[in-house]
Design a protein around this motif. Structure first.
Motif, mmCIF file in Angstrom:
data_model
loop_
_atom_site.group_PDB
_atom_site.id
_atom_site.type_symbol
_atom_site.label_atom_id
_atom_site.label_comp_id
_atom_site.label_asym_id
_atom_site.label_seq_id
_atom_site.Cartn_x
_atom_site.Cartn_y
_atom_site.Cartn_z
ATOM 1 N N GLN A 226 38.293 48.027 51.565
ATOM 2 C CA GLN A 226 39.211 47.904 52.698
ATOM 3 C C GLN A 226 38.488 48.018 54.030
ATOM 4 O O GLN A 226 38.811 47.314 54.995
ATOM 5 C CB GLN A 226 40.287 48.983 52.626
ATOM 6 N N GLN A 243 46.900 46.653 41.109
ATOM 7 C CA GLN A 243 47.134 45.528 42.007
ATOM 8 C C GLN A 243 46.610 45.799 43.408
ATOM 9 O O GLN A 243 46.202 44.882 44.133
ATOM 10 C CB GLN A 243 48.633 45.218 42.065
ATOM 11 N N ILE A 244 46.588 47.070 43.797
ATOM 12 C CA ILE A 244 46.127 47.427 45.139
ATOM 13 C C ILE A 244 44.695 46.966 45.387
ATOM 14 O O ILE A 244 44.320 46.625 46.513
ATOM 15 C CB ILE A 244 46.261 48.950 45.376
ATOM 16 N N TYR A 246 43.279 44.184 44.116
ATOM 17 C CA TYR A 246 43.341 42.744 44.390
ATOM 18 C C TYR A 246 43.895 42.480 45.787
ATOM 19 O O TYR A 246 43.431 41.579 46.496
ATOM 20 C CB TYR A 246 44.211 42.046 43.345
ATOM 21 N N ASP A 247 44.880 43.264 46.178
ATOM 22 C CA ASP A 247 45.512 43.074 47.484
ATOM 23 C C ASP A 247 44.567 43.381 48.638
ATOM 24 O O ASP A 247 44.647 42.774 49.707
ATOM 25 C CB ASP A 247 46.766 43.950 47.600
ATOM 26 N N SER A 248 43.670 44.334 48.439
ATOM 27 C CA SER A 248 42.788 44.759 49.531
ATOM 28 C C SER A 248 41.527 43.900 49.637
ATOM 29 O O SER A 248 40.861 43.902 50.682
ATOM 30 C CB SER A 248 42.386 46.222 49.348
#
Length: 271
Positions: A226, A243-244, A246-248
């Motif tokens: 991040q 999932q966090i 992949y999202d970051s």
């Protein structure tokens, strides 16, 4: 433009093989995601033993508890990740209160890694601490070997003028050996880093470089991914990921060699 790339080690540069032994049941589970084990249980922490190798285990009585061994030895502990905001001292105290996990349990975990990981590069040892109950429910061991193409990747990044760093929760001996194997200055290998420690390294390097890239594979790399200018999630190491992650990430790759392409596309022409 001056660029730095930071790599996690196990699961990123190294194909890792991890096992956990349940101290109460004696069951050994293969291919575990150790950080996920911790994050799924409130009040738990993952601790690594600051040992150069696993050889010292062979000289100890198998029935000696890990807590008794720690009390009588100079081997330190590094907190790799924690589910709650417990201090390092509180986690250490909880580990010292355990009465069940033994040196024999640790030997079993190490033996399981060596059995399956023939061309092993290193072995790291640790355990999960249940802080509220002052227990060690699991002992863990991890071994690893370089993914194909890693040496060539590091060489190519150097040719592009990119400075390469390693940031890992692994011990100093493992990281120093890895740095030498890859032809990197040992000063660029940072060992025993927690997730927040990796993030702090990213922030520090952003003061020195125009662009900082973080490459990692697990939840313990999330904060650093991040914080980086370019966050790269590599999924070459099989296993579930939240999932966090992949999202970051700005980029998701399935082969570590793709890092060169990611950086080349984002470097100015002529770099």
């Amino acid at each position: 433009m001056k660029t730095a790339v930071i790599f996690d080690s196990a699961g990123t540069l190294l194909k890792a093989y991890r096992v956990a032994k349940n101290v109460r049941t004696g069951q050994i589970t293969e291919n575990v995601a150790s950080t996920n084990m911790v994050l799924q249980h409130q009040g738990c922490a993952l601790v690594a033993m600051r040992a150069d190798s696993a050889d010292f285990l062979d000289k100890l009585n198998a029935g000696t508890t890990i807590s008794a061994f720690l009390a009588s030895s100079s081997i330190g502990l590094d907190v790799i990740c924690r589910r709650s905001k417990c201090t390092t001292d509180r986690i250490s105290q909880a580990a010292m209160g355990d009465t069940q996990a033994t040196i024999g349990d640790m030997r079993d975990a190490v033996a399981a890694v060596k059995l399956k990981c023939k061309d092993i590069y290193y072995v790291n040892m640790g355990f999960v601490v249940d802080v509220p109950h002052s227990e060690i429910p699991y002992v863990l061991a991890t071994g690893g070997r370089l993914f194909s193409g890693v040496k060539q990747l590091i060489r190519r990044l150097g040719e592009l003028g990119v400075d390469v760093y390693i940031a890992s929760g692994d011990n100093r001996k493992s990281l120093s050996a890895l740095a030498r194997e890859l032809g990197l200055p040992e000063a660029r290998a940072f060992d025993a880093l927690s997730p927040s420690g990796k993030k702090e390294l990213v922030i520090k390097l952003r003061e020195k470089y125009d662009r900082v890239v973080m490459v990692g594979d697990g939840i313990n790399d999330h904060q650093a991914i991040q914080a980086a200018d370019i966050g790269v999630l590599t999924v070459q190491q099989a296993g579930p990921r939240p999932q966090i992650l992949y999202d970051s990430a700005d980029v998701v790759i399935d082969n570590i060699r793709n890092v060169e392409e990611v950086i080349s596309k984002r470097l100015p022409e002529g770099k």
